[in-house]
Design a protein around this motif. Structure first.
Motif, PDB file in Angstrom:
ATOM      1  N   ARG A   6      -3.826  -1.370 -13.235  1.00  0.00           N
ATOM      2  CA  ARG A   6      -2.435  -1.678 -13.587  1.00  0.00           C
ATOM      3  C   ARG A   6      -1.957  -2.849 -12.752  1.00  0.00           C
ATOM      4  O   ARG A   6      -2.491  -3.114 -11.673  1.00  0.00           O
ATOM      5  N   ARG A   7      -0.923  -3.491 -13.252  1.00  0.00           N
ATOM      6  CA  ARG A   7      -0.279  -4.534 -12.453  1.00  0.00           C
ATOM      7  C   ARG A   7       0.555  -3.859 -11.369  1.00  0.00           C
ATOM      8  O   ARG A   7       1.215  -2.859 -11.604  1.00  0.00           O
ATOM      9  N   VAL A   8       0.517  -4.405 -10.191  1.00  0.00           N
ATOM     10  CA  VAL A   8       1.249  -3.846  -9.062  1.00  0.00           C
ATOM     11  C   VAL A   8       2.758  -3.915  -9.284  1.00  0.00           C
ATOM     12  O   VAL A   8       3.513  -3.137  -8.713  1.00  0.00           O
ATOM     13  N   TYR A   9       3.193  -4.807 -10.158  1.00  0.00           N
ATOM     14  CA  TYR A   9       4.624  -4.961 -10.443  1.00  0.00           C
ATOM     15  C   TYR A   9       5.147  -3.886 -11.400  1.00  0.00           C
ATOM     16  O   TYR A   9       6.352  -3.714 -11.525  1.00  0.00           O
ATOM     17  N   ASP A  10       4.242  -3.169 -12.077  1.00  0.00           N
ATOM     18  CA  ASP A  10       4.664  -2.089 -12.974  1.00  0.00           C
ATOM     19  C   ASP A  10       5.138  -0.910 -12.138  1.00  0.00           C
ATOM     20  O   ASP A  10       4.591  -0.654 -11.061  1.00  0.00           O
ATOM     21  N   PRO A  11       6.124  -0.159 -12.636  1.00  0.00           N
ATOM     22  CA  PRO A  11       6.601   0.996 -11.873  1.00  0.00           C
ATOM     23  C   PRO A  11       5.499   2.039 -11.691  1.00  0.00           C
ATOM     24  O   PRO A  11       4.672   2.253 -12.578  1.00  0.00           O
ATOM     25  N   ALA A  12       5.499   2.669 -10.536  1.00  0.00           N
ATOM     26  CA  ALA A  12       4.535   3.732 -10.252  1.00  0.00           C
ATOM     27  C   ALA A  12       4.849   4.944 -11.105  1.00  0.00           C
ATOM     28  O   ALA A  12       6.009   5.209 -11.426  1.00  0.00           O
ATOM     29  N   GLY A  13       3.797   5.665 -11.487  1.00  0.00           N
ATOM     30  CA  GLY A  13       3.967   6.872 -12.280  1.00  0.00           C
ATOM     31  C   GLY A  13       3.201   8.022 -11.663  1.00  0.00           C
ATOM     32  O   GLY A  13       2.279   7.816 -10.870  1.00  0.00           O
ATOM     33  N   PRO A  14       3.548   9.239 -12.023  1.00  0.00           N
ATOM     34  CA  PRO A  14       2.864  10.401 -11.453  1.00  0.00           C
ATOM     35  C   PRO A  14       1.379  10.464 -11.821  1.00  0.00           C
ATOM     36  O   PRO A  14       0.581  11.076 -11.112  1.00  0.00           O
ATOM     37  N   GLU A  15       0.988   9.812 -12.908  1.00  0.00           N
ATOM     38  CA  GLU A  15      -0.414   9.819 -13.339  1.00  0.00           C
ATOM     39  C   GLU A  15      -1.282   8.838 -12.550  1.00  0.00           C
ATOM     40  O   GLU A  15      -2.494   8.811 -12.715  1.00  0.00           O
ATOM     41  N   ARG A  24      -6.369  -9.634  -2.186  1.00  0.00           N
ATOM     42  CA  ARG A  24      -6.458 -10.027  -0.782  1.00  0.00           C
ATOM     43  C   ARG A  24      -5.074 -10.364  -0.212  1.00  0.00           C
ATOM     44  O   ARG A  24      -4.783 -10.092   0.943  1.00  0.00           O
ATOM     45  N   LEU A  25      -4.230 -10.959  -1.040  1.00  0.00           N
ATOM     46  CA  LEU A  25      -2.893 -11.358  -0.595  1.00  0.00           C
ATOM     47  C   LEU A  25      -1.852 -10.372  -1.110  1.00  0.00           C
ATOM     48  O   LEU A  25      -1.987  -9.847  -2.218  1.00  0.00           O
ATOM     49  N   TRP A  26      -0.812 -10.160  -0.311  1.00  0.00           N
ATOM     50  CA  TRP A  26       0.269  -9.283  -0.765  1.00  0.00           C
ATOM     51  C   TRP A  26       0.970  -9.941  -1.953  1.00  0.00           C
ATOM     52  O   TRP A  26       1.213 -11.150  -1.940  1.00  0.00           O
ATOM     53  N   PRO A  27       1.310  -9.172  -2.990  1.00  0.00           N
ATOM     54  CA  PRO A  27       1.945  -9.735  -4.191  1.00  0.00           C
ATOM     55  C   PRO A  27       3.291 -10.396  -3.884  1.00  0.00           C
ATOM     56  O   PRO A  27       4.138  -9.807  -3.209  1.00  0.00           O
ATOM     57  N   ARG A  28       3.445 -11.575  -4.387  1.00  0.00           N
ATOM     58  CA  ARG A  28       4.650 -12.369  -4.151  1.00  0.00           C
ATOM     59  C   ARG A  28       5.895 -11.654  -4.686  1.00  0.00           C
ATOM     60  O   ARG A  28       5.903 -11.151  -5.809  1.00  0.00           O
ATOM     61  N   GLY A  29       6.922 -11.603  -3.855  1.00  0.00           N
ATOM     62  CA  GLY A  29       8.220 -11.083  -4.271  1.00  0.00           C
ATOM     63  C   GLY A  29       8.312  -9.574  -4.384  1.00  0.00           C
ATOM     64  O   GLY A  29       9.288  -9.066  -4.927  1.00  0.00           O
ATOM     65  N   LEU A  30       7.337  -8.854  -3.872  1.00  0.00           N
ATOM     66  CA  LEU A  30       7.334  -7.400  -4.001  1.00  0.00           C
ATOM     67  C   LEU A  30       7.484  -6.766  -2.619  1.00  0.00           C
ATOM     68  O   LEU A  30       6.679  -7.022  -1.724  1.00  0.00           O
ATOM     69  N   ALA A  31       8.511  -5.935  -2.479  1.00  0.00           N
ATOM     70  CA  ALA A  31       8.714  -5.235  -1.212  1.00  0.00           C
ATOM     71  C   ALA A  31       7.659  -4.154  -1.049  1.00  0.00           C
ATOM     72  O   ALA A  31       7.262  -3.506  -2.026  1.00  0.00           O
ATOM     73  N   LYS A  32       7.193  -3.961   0.175  1.00  0.00           N
ATOM     74  CA  LYS A  32       6.119  -2.989   0.411  1.00  0.00           C
ATOM     75  C   LYS A  32       6.515  -1.570   0.017  1.00  0.00           C
ATOM     76  O   LYS A  32       5.705  -0.840  -0.536  1.00  0.00           O
ATOM     77  N   ASP A  33       7.738  -1.174   0.253  1.00  0.00           N
ATOM     78  CA  ASP A  33       8.133   0.183  -0.117  1.00  0.00           C
ATOM     79  C   ASP A  33       8.241   0.345  -1.629  1.00  0.00           C
ATOM     80  O   ASP A  33       7.997   1.422  -2.162  1.00  0.00           O
ATOM     81  N   ALA A  34       8.571  -0.719  -2.349  1.00  0.00           N
ATOM     82  CA  ALA A  34       8.673  -0.655  -3.812  1.00  0.00           C
ATOM     83  C   ALA A  34       7.300  -0.573  -4.480  1.00  0.00           C
ATOM     84  O   ALA A  34       7.166  -0.033  -5.576  1.00  0.00           O
ATOM     85  N   ALA A  35       6.278  -1.096  -3.818  1.00  0.00           N
ATOM     86  CA  ALA A  35       4.934  -1.134  -4.410  1.00  0.00           C
ATOM     87  C   ALA A  35       4.252   0.233  -4.412  1.00  0.00           C
ATOM     88  O   ALA A  35       3.373   0.474  -5.232  1.00  0.00           O
ATOM     89  N   ARG A  36       4.616   1.080  -3.497  1.00  0.00           N
ATOM     90  CA  ARG A  36       4.000   2.411  -3.365  1.00  0.00           C
ATOM     91  C   ARG A  36       2.472   2.319  -3.315  1.00  0.00           C
ATOM     92  O   ARG A  36       1.773   2.993  -4.056  1.00  0.00           O
ATOM     93  N   VAL A  37       1.980   1.482  -2.437  1.00  0.00           N
ATOM     94  CA  VAL A  37       0.541   1.307  -2.242  1.00  0.00           C
ATOM     95  C   VAL A  37       0.065   2.324  -1.211  1.00  0.00           C
ATOM     96  O   VAL A  37       0.629   2.425  -0.123  1.00  0.00           O
ATOM     97  N   ASP A  38      -0.977   3.079  -1.566  1.00  0.00           N
ATOM     98  CA  ASP A  38      -1.536   4.072  -0.655  1.00  0.00           C
ATOM     99  C   ASP A  38      -2.679   3.508   0.190  1.00  0.00           C
ATOM    100  O   ASP A  38      -2.856   3.890   1.341  1.00  0.00           O
ATOM    101  N   GLU A  39      -3.464   2.620  -0.397  1.00  0.00           N
ATOM    102  CA  GLU A  39      -4.622   2.039   0.293  1.00  0.00           C
ATOM    103  C   GLU A  39      -4.674   0.541  -0.021  1.00  0.00           C
ATOM    104  O   GLU A  39      -4.309   0.114  -1.113  1.00  0.00           O
ATOM    105  N   TRP A  40      -5.178  -0.241   0.946  1.00  0.00           N
ATOM    106  CA  TRP A  40      -5.338  -1.676   0.747  1.00  0.00           C
ATOM    107  C   TRP A  40      -6.639  -2.117   1.421  1.00  0.00           C
ATOM    108  O   TRP A  40      -6.614  -2.734   2.481  1.00  0.00           O
ATOM    109  N   PRO A  41      -7.787  -1.800   0.816  1.00  0.00           N
ATOM    110  CA  PRO A  41      -9.078  -2.155   1.416  1.00  0.00           C
ATOM    111  C   PRO A  41      -9.444  -3.616   1.133  1.00  0.00           C
ATOM    112  O   PRO A  41     -10.089  -3.931   0.128  1.00  0.00           O
ATOM    113  N   LYS A  42      -9.061  -4.492   2.013  1.00  0.00           N
ATOM    114  CA  LYS A  42      -9.273  -5.927   1.788  1.00  0.00           C
ATOM    115  C   LYS A  42     -10.749  -6.304   1.684  1.00  0.00           C
ATOM    116  O   LYS A  42     -11.085  -7.334   1.105  1.00  0.00           O
TER     117      LYS A  42
END
Length: 116
Positions: A6-15, A24-42
């Motif tokens: 999925r695109r990281v800009y799409d809203p997170a869902g329970p599924e 490798r780079l953090w997505p432009r214009g996206l706040a870290k808390d809004a992204a709801r990223v659990d893991e970031w294995p670069k």
């Protein structure tokens, strides 16, 4: 368990299960808390050189995928990929990318390898 892209800009869902950022780079214009990223294995992201080569339009997606798979065979990347496989054995995994065309991105290559 399943893996999806999925695109990281799409809203997170329970599924989504575990949300793994595979850029490798953090997505432009996206706040870290809004992204709801659990893991970031670069270590499983494409190298800067490969990413620049592909985005410059110098090769096909198929050639990019081959080069990327070769990078994933390196020790550090293979270990990180095994870590994502371990997550997948326990829960669904969603691979997140900022790519405008996720179906032709490294995330799709990763999804295919994880499902194999």
């Amino acid at each position: 368990m399943s893996v999806r892209v999925r695109r990281v800009y799409d809203p997170a869902g329970p599924e989504d299960g575990v949300r793994v950022l595979v850029d490798r780079l953090w997505p432009r214009g996206l706040a870290k808390d809004a992204a709801r990223v659990d893991e970031w294995p670069k270590a499983i992201t494409p190298s800067t050189e490969l990413r620049r080569w592909y985005h410059a339009g110098e090769g096909s997606y198929e050639e990019f995928a081959e080069r990327y798979e070769a990078e994933l065979a390196a020790d550090e990347a293979a270990e990180a990929l095994d870590g994502v496989r371990a997550l997948l054995r326990k829960r669904d995994v969603t691979l997140l990318t900022a790519s405008k065309t996720p179906q032709e991105s490294h995330a799709t290559v990763l999804a295919r390898l994880l499902q194999a």
